[in-house]
Design a protein around this motif. Structure first.
Motif, PDB file in Angstrom:
ATOM      1  N   LYS A  55      30.308  63.310  99.423  1.00  0.00           N
ATOM      2  CA  LYS A  55      31.562  63.118  98.984  1.00  0.00           C
ATOM      3  C   LYS A  55      31.824  63.148  97.270  1.00  0.00           C
ATOM      4  N   ASN A  56      30.719  62.786  96.717  1.00  0.00           N
ATOM      5  CA  ASN A  56      30.778  62.781  95.221  1.00  0.00           C
ATOM      6  C   ASN A  56      30.308  64.168  94.501  1.00  0.00           C
ATOM      7  N   GLU A  57      29.525  64.826  95.369  1.00  0.00           N
ATOM      8  CA  GLU A  57      29.120  66.161  95.043  1.00  0.00           C
ATOM      9  C   GLU A  57      30.555  67.153  95.131  1.00  0.00           C
ATOM     10  N   TYR A  58      30.913  66.962  96.170  1.00  0.00           N
ATOM     11  CA  TYR A  58      32.130  67.544  96.397  1.00  0.00           C
ATOM     12  C   TYR A  58      33.311  67.397  95.764  1.00  0.00           C
ATOM     13  N   LEU A  59      33.639  66.293  95.396  1.00  0.00           N
ATOM     14  CA  LEU A  59      34.922  66.037  94.381  1.00  0.00           C
ATOM     15  C   LEU A  59      34.401  66.427  92.932  1.00  0.00           C
ATOM     16  N   THR A  60      33.198  66.156  92.420  1.00  0.00           N
ATOM     17  CA  THR A  60      32.834  66.846  91.356  1.00  0.00           C
ATOM     18  C   THR A  60      33.045  68.064  91.150  1.00  0.00           C
ATOM     19  N   ALA A  61      32.739  68.836  92.204  1.00  0.00           N
ATOM     20  CA  ALA A  61      32.809  70.353  92.277  1.00  0.00           C
ATOM     21  C   ALA A  61      34.651  70.854  92.138  1.00  0.00           C
ATOM     22  N   LEU A  62      35.252  70.119  93.053  1.00  0.00           N
ATOM     23  CA  LEU A  62      36.747  70.319  92.812  1.00  0.00           C
ATOM     24  C   LEU A  62      36.921  70.000  91.492  1.00  0.00           C
ATOM     25  N   GLU A  63      36.861  68.810  90.896  1.00  0.00           N
ATOM     26  CA  GLU A  63      37.445  68.466  89.705  1.00  0.00           C
ATOM     27  C   GLU A  63      37.024  69.527  88.576  1.00  0.00           C
ATOM     28  N   LYS A  64      35.715  70.168  88.490  1.00  0.00           N
ATOM     29  CA  LYS A  64      35.449  71.399  87.813  1.00  0.00           C
ATOM     30  C   LYS A  64      36.297  72.363  88.111  1.00  0.00           C
TER      31      LYS A  64
END
Length: 274
Positions: A55-64
């Motif tokens: 989840k952290n990796e996914y949300l970080t990518a989305l926020e980017k």
């Protein structure tokens, strides 16, 4: 306002698209908003593939991506959550309050996989369909941490059958579907219209237009629409024509979501940017 609310990046094990490919294609097509909704299936019953997202990796990518494209397109933090009766607590812990939009989907039933056919081994065709619908009903009766039910009649796409009938053709199935829809409506949830469903019979999205008509008759109002794209050529596929069919049924609006709350948009305004 033109949007696609079901699409998969490489965070889903069955897609190779990266997020930038999705976004650049969406902008080119004329979409105003998208929800990337990658697969997270806890305790998925096929050892050959894993649908688990960090989840952290996914949300970080989305926020980017949100920051990079903020002046060109609205990008929502979505997820397609595989729901089963025995994992409610795990689903809730995973979701927390971190998403704009959650599709609750059923890729397994009775702890057996639909795609690889395990679920169908002990049933006739209609028995399998009915058991699947009973599983969906059991979930929507007791689980509420989602926004829409994804591709409600996806069971039609599975099983090695020559004929894949509309589930509304069977009296018992139609009665269970009605009870599912009543639960969804009572809890202020919705259903998605998934245009990848046309591959089944060439005439219907998922769920079928007959199910969508029943949803309208029962008072259902929350509808999202999405292509379920796993490749760029399918992004926004048949969204416009399907929205017009929905209007003919009697729907006058479609929904997007922010922080799990719906916003409504008139169907006549659902079109690519000029």
């Amino acid at each position: 306002m033109f949007f696609d609310y079901h699409m998969h990046s490489h965070f889903s094990a069955d897609s190779q698209m990266n997020m930038e490919e999705i976004i650049e294609t969406a902008i080119k097509i004329g979409l105003d908003e998208i929800a990337i909704t990658d697969h997270h299936d806890i305790d998925y019953k096929d050892d050959s593939i894993e649908f688990i997202i960090d989840k952290n990796e996914y949300l970080t990518a989305l926020e980017k991506m949100q920051n990079k494209y903020k002046d060109k397109i609205e990008i929502k933090k979505g997820i397609e959550l595989g729901v089963q009766l025995h994992i409610f607590d795990q689903c809730n812990r995973y979701l927390a309050d971190d998403f704009d939009f959650v599709i609750a989907s059923f890729h397994t039933a009775e702890k057996k996989d639909l795609y690889n056919g395990d679920f169908f081994e002990e049933y006739s065709q209609w028995e399998a369909y009915l058991q699947y619908l009973k599983t969906v009903y059991a979930v929507v009766k007791d689980y509420e941490n989602y926004n829409v039910i994804g591709h409600l009649d996806i069971i039609r796409d599975y099983g090695n059958y020559d004929h894949k009938p509309d589930l509304m053709e069977n009296k018992e199935a139609s009665e269970i579907i009605a009870e599912i829809l009543k639960q969804i409506i009572k809890k202020d949830k919705g259903i998605e219209v998934n245009t990848s469903g046309y591959r089944i019979d060439g005439e219907n999205p998922m769920p079928s237009f007959r199910i969508l008509k029943l949803y309208k008759e029962l008072g259902g109002e929350i509808l999202t629409i999405g292509s379920d794209s796993h490749s760029t050529d399918r992004i926004a596929q048949r969204l416009s024509s399907t929205s017009q069919k929905l209007k003919e049924i009697g729907f006058d609006k479609l929904s997007t979501f922010t922080n799990m709350k719906p916003q409504f948009h008139k169907i006549e305004d659902f079109a690519p940017k000029k």
